[in-house]
Write a protein that holds these residues in place. Structure first.
Motif, mmCIF file in Angstrom:
data_model
loop_
_atom_site.group_PDB
_atom_site.id
_atom_site.type_symbol
_atom_site.label_atom_id
_atom_site.label_comp_id
_atom_site.label_asym_id
_atom_site.label_seq_id
_atom_site.Cartn_x
_atom_site.Cartn_y
_atom_site.Cartn_z
ATOM 1 N N PHE A 264 4.475 9.110 10.238
ATOM 2 C CA PHE A 264 5.455 8.264 9.582
ATOM 3 C C PHE A 264 4.934 8.034 8.177
ATOM 4 C CE2 PHE A 264 6.362 3.820 8.225
ATOM 5 C CZ PHE A 264 7.713 3.989 7.952
ATOM 6 N N GLY A 265 5.782 8.290 7.159
ATOM 7 C CA GLY A 265 5.327 8.158 5.786
ATOM 8 C C GLY A 265 6.352 7.483 4.896
ATOM 9 N N VAL A 266 5.848 6.808 3.868
ATOM 10 C CA VAL A 266 6.697 6.089 2.917
ATOM 11 C C VAL A 266 6.371 6.565 1.503
ATOM 12 C CG1 VAL A 266 7.322 3.831 1.988
ATOM 13 C CG2 VAL A 266 6.775 4.066 4.421
ATOM 14 N N PHE A 267 7.404 6.979 0.772
ATOM 15 C CA PHE A 267 7.236 7.449 -0.605
ATOM 16 C C PHE A 267 7.318 6.264 -1.572
ATOM 17 C CE2 PHE A 267 8.901 11.009 1.786
ATOM 18 C CZ PHE A 267 8.174 12.082 1.307
ATOM 19 N N VAL B 252 5.182 8.567 -7.219
ATOM 20 C CA VAL B 252 3.801 8.451 -7.708
ATOM 21 C C VAL B 252 2.774 8.362 -6.591
ATOM 22 C CG1 VAL B 252 4.473 7.408 -9.890
ATOM 23 C CG2 VAL B 252 4.002 5.936 -7.917
ATOM 24 N N ASP B 253 3.213 8.070 -5.361
ATOM 25 C CA ASP B 253 2.238 7.933 -4.275
ATOM 26 C C ASP B 253 2.959 8.058 -2.940
ATOM 27 O OD1 ASP B 253 -0.214 7.599 -3.066
ATOM 28 O OD2 ASP B 253 -0.658 5.688 -4.054
ATOM 29 N N PHE B 254 2.171 8.129 -1.885
ATOM 30 C CA PHE B 254 2.709 8.307 -0.547
ATOM 31 C C PHE B 254 1.725 7.680 0.430
ATOM 32 C CE2 PHE B 254 3.268 11.020 3.318
ATOM 33 C CZ PHE B 254 4.595 10.709 3.585
ATOM 34 N N VAL B 255 2.191 6.786 1.270
ATOM 35 C CA VAL B 255 1.341 6.190 2.293
ATOM 36 C C VAL B 255 1.881 6.601 3.659
ATOM 37 C CG1 VAL B 255 2.655 4.015 2.271
ATOM 38 C CG2 VAL B 255 0.324 4.066 3.192
ATOM 39 N N ALA C 255 -3.380 6.820 1.804
ATOM 40 C CA ALA C 255 -2.640 7.083 0.575
ATOM 41 C C ALA C 255 -3.308 8.237 -0.148
ATOM 42 C CB ALA C 255 -2.614 5.832 -0.295
ATOM 43 N N MET C 256 -2.707 8.691 -1.234
ATOM 44 C CA MET C 256 -3.276 9.809 -1.978
ATOM 45 C C MET C 256 -4.689 9.498 -2.456
ATOM 46 S SD MET C 256 -1.198 12.287 -1.797
ATOM 47 C CE MET C 256 -2.272 13.291 -2.819
#
Length: 377
Positions: free
Chosen positions: A135-138, A118-121, A92-93
């Motif tokens: 692969f990422g999730v906002f 607000v974040d990204f994992v 994450a950030m």
């Protein structure tokens, strides 16, 4: 139990997408919601060139997607960190920089904040010398920043997404019908072998037969496929048997298994279960539980930035500042280019001096130049 059933169903759909790429957008959306985000994507980024590409997405505003790759991929403070992250590990950030520092960046103010993000994992699925696929999730404001539960859920599904994506690169079967499946397999240069729970070969394409005849990586014994490497063979036989119990039973093993021939040639093997979901039709047609994919790989050397980062134990942010100093110039110019305060750049610059032993910015430029490839063209 409800959550457990959901993840079992999701993993099955992930593997179905390996054989039908049209399913990926829907699967990516479901995976993003499972992790706890507003949008998700499978994409790639090149931190050196500042370029990238989105392959499958869900919930992303097309305007901001295009804007990201036109301008903000170079300003995204996570780009370098994404490239150097370990494969399969959620980041994450907060793993890359303090959240307060992230909120200072031009990237957050102009690209993330207007969308309420607000974040990204994310997790790296694969890497080359110049780029990484992820692969990422906002995470939206209503989701909050990435927490332990989001990381846990990423760890549950990322290995399966990785396997499905890597297999999907090798074969694109819009419809895995029994009448056409064998013909499709035989036309591929990748070695593909369908086996039952005991490891017996029920169908192999032409490329796989060539590998079996050579006996360098695999051979046959009593109709069973056997890997020359005993440890790899043990893993494969366990996976063949486990696949009978469904997708989840296969687990995280059997993804990019390394194979080295007697002549030093390198290959990787991927195992795709065929006993669940839409893939069951293919498995039943051949009494197979697993499809084994084998492809040759080129030996790649680490990129100069990666070597520098490892040599001096630089964080992704420190490496980003170092490269910016070389490409852009002094502290004021770098601060503008990266969209952060000059004091932030000075802090990272001080750490760079300590870690590298440099005393001036010119020394940092010389260090980077020393790692540049001497080959031209």
């Amino acid at each position: 139990m409800g959550d457990e059933e959901n993840v079992f169903e999701l993993i099955g759909e992930i593997y179905d997408a390996a054989l039908d790429l049209t399913l990926w957008s829907d699967v990516v959306g479901k995976a993003g919601h499972f992790v706890g985000g507003a949008a998700a994507a499978i994409f790639s980024k090149n931190p050196i060139a500042g370029t990238g590409n989105v392959y499958y997405e869900s919930g992303i505003d097309p305007y901001y997607r295009e804007l990201y790759f036109e301008k903000y991929v170079k300003l995204d403070p996570a780009t370098t960190g994404h490239y150097f992250a370990d494969i399969g590990q959620p980041i994450a950030m907060a793993d890359l920089m303090p959240h307060d520092e992230f909120l200072e960046t031009q990237f957050y103010r102009e690209w993330a904040k207007p969308q309420g993000l607000v974040d990204f994992v994310s997790a790296v699925l694969d890497k080359s010398v110049t780029s990484a696929a992820l692969f990422g999730v906002f995470r939206h404001e209503r989701d909050g920043t990435v927490d332990g539960e989001a990381r846990r859920r990423m760890r549950l599904i990322v290995p399966h997404i990785r396997r499905a994506v890597l297999v999907g690169r090798l074969i694109d079967l819009k419809s895995a019908e029994a009448a056409t499946f064998a013909d499709t397999l035989d036309g591929l240069s990748v070695g593909i072998c369908l086996v039952d729970a005991a490891g017996r070969i029920v169908h192999a394409n032409a490329a796989c037969h060539v590998m079996l005849d050579a006996g360098d990586l695999f051979s046959t014994s009593g109709g069973r496929i056997v890997a020359r490497d005993a440890e790899i063979d043990q893993t494969l036989q366990q996976l063949f048997a486990a696949a009978s119990d469904g997708d989840v039973a296969v687990g995280t093993q059997g993804i990019a298994l390394p194979l080295i021939g007697r002549d030093g040639a390198r290959c990787v093997a991927h195992v795709l279960p065929l006993t669940s979901g839409a893939r069951r039709r293919t498995g039943v047609a051949y009494t197979a539980t697993v499809a084994l994919f084998i492809r040759k790989v080129a030996l790649e050397t680490p990129s100069p930035p990666e070597v520098i980062a490892r040599t001096y134990r630089l964080t992704p942010t420190e490496l980003r500042v170092l490269l910016a100093i070389v490409e852009v110039g002094g502290v004021p110019e770098v601060a503008v280019a990266l969209g952060v305060a000059e004091t932030t750049i000075k802090t990272h610059l001080g750490r760079l001096f300590v870690k590298t032993g440099a005393v001036r910015q010119a020394d940092l430029v010389k260090i980077v130049a020393g790692y540049a490839s001497p080959l031209i063209g």
